[in-house]
Design an enzyme around this catalytic site. Structure first.
Site, mmCIF file in Angstrom:
data_model
loop_
_atom_site.group_PDB
_atom_site.id
_atom_site.type_symbol
_atom_site.label_atom_id
_atom_site.label_comp_id
_atom_site.label_asym_id
_atom_site.label_seq_id
_atom_site.Cartn_x
_atom_site.Cartn_y
_atom_site.Cartn_z
ATOM 1 N N HIS A 122 0.819 -1.215 0.000
ATOM 2 C CA HIS A 122 0.000 0.000 0.000
ATOM 3 C C HIS A 122 0.850 1.261 0.000
ATOM 4 O O HIS A 122 2.060 1.224 0.181
ATOM 5 C CB HIS A 122 -0.977 0.003 1.180
ATOM 6 C CG HIS A 122 -0.353 -0.009 2.537
ATOM 7 N ND1 HIS A 122 0.398 1.031 3.052
ATOM 8 C CD2 HIS A 122 -0.396 -0.953 3.512
ATOM 9 C CE1 HIS A 122 0.775 0.739 4.279
ATOM 10 N NE2 HIS A 122 0.325 -0.466 4.588
ATOM 11 N N CYS A 144 2.597 -4.908 6.662
ATOM 12 C CA CYS A 144 2.428 -4.698 5.224
ATOM 13 C C CYS A 144 3.731 -4.236 4.577
ATOM 14 O O CYS A 144 4.731 -4.045 5.243
ATOM 15 C CB CYS A 144 1.343 -3.645 4.978
ATOM 16 S SG CYS A 144 -0.300 -4.153 5.564
#
EC number: 2.-.-.-
Length: 169
Positions: A122, A144
């Site tokens: 992301h 992430c």
């Protein structure tokens, strides 16, 4: 103001707003795999063996080792797939990684733990204060892989659902 001037002004505004879209197009060779080298903090988009693009990345706040438990702050290691795309992410744009897989769930279950989930590649946080904090710290995610917003726009356009992702130590 006459109608013609008004119409031209409106068309110009529409043209400018289209330039600021976070959704890009990509017409190059297909991305056949994504490789994340956690130690080097680098991500590579590949067409077979050719590197199409490479990026610096931030990882989970506890980046070393394989993710085994929800909340451990680690970024997984292994081979997964891009399994979803989120245009309304809290992190500009994001593409999901299918962690945990069956092996991850089995290992966590054997240890009596929850393996966690919601692992994405992301961009930066949409919240301005969170974005400022993230830029000051290396490895700020909950597990992430993070890149800059302009980079996730490229990645979002280039990487399709079903693309393999290998995350290496």
């Amino acid at each position: 103001m006459d109608r013609r001037t008004f119409a031209l002004g409106g068309m110009a505004m529409l043209g400018l707003s289209a330039c600021s879209s976070k959704f890009r197009t990509y017409n190059g060779p297909p991305v056949t795999s994504v490789v994340v080298n956690k130690g080097a903090r680098r991500m590579y988009l590949l067409h077979n063996t050719e590197v199409l693009k490479e990026y610096n990345v931030d990882l989970g706040f506890a980046p070393y080792g394989h993710k085994t438990t929800k909340g451990d702050g680690r970024t997984p290691e292994g081979t997964y797939l891009i399994d979803r795309r989120n245009p309304n992410s809290s992190f500009h744009l994001s593409v999901g990684i299918n962690y945990p897989n069956a092996q991850d769930r089995a290992l966590a279950q054997a240890a009596g733990r929850n393996p966690g989930g919601d692992i994405f590649i992301h961009g930066e946080p949409n919240d301005r204060d969170d974005r400022k904090r993230a830029r000051k710290v290396k490895d700020w995610t909950a597990g992430c892989v993070a890149v800059r917003n302009r980079e996730i726009e490229e990645i979002y356009a280039m990487v399709l659902t079903g693309t393999p992702v290998t995350l290496r130590a």
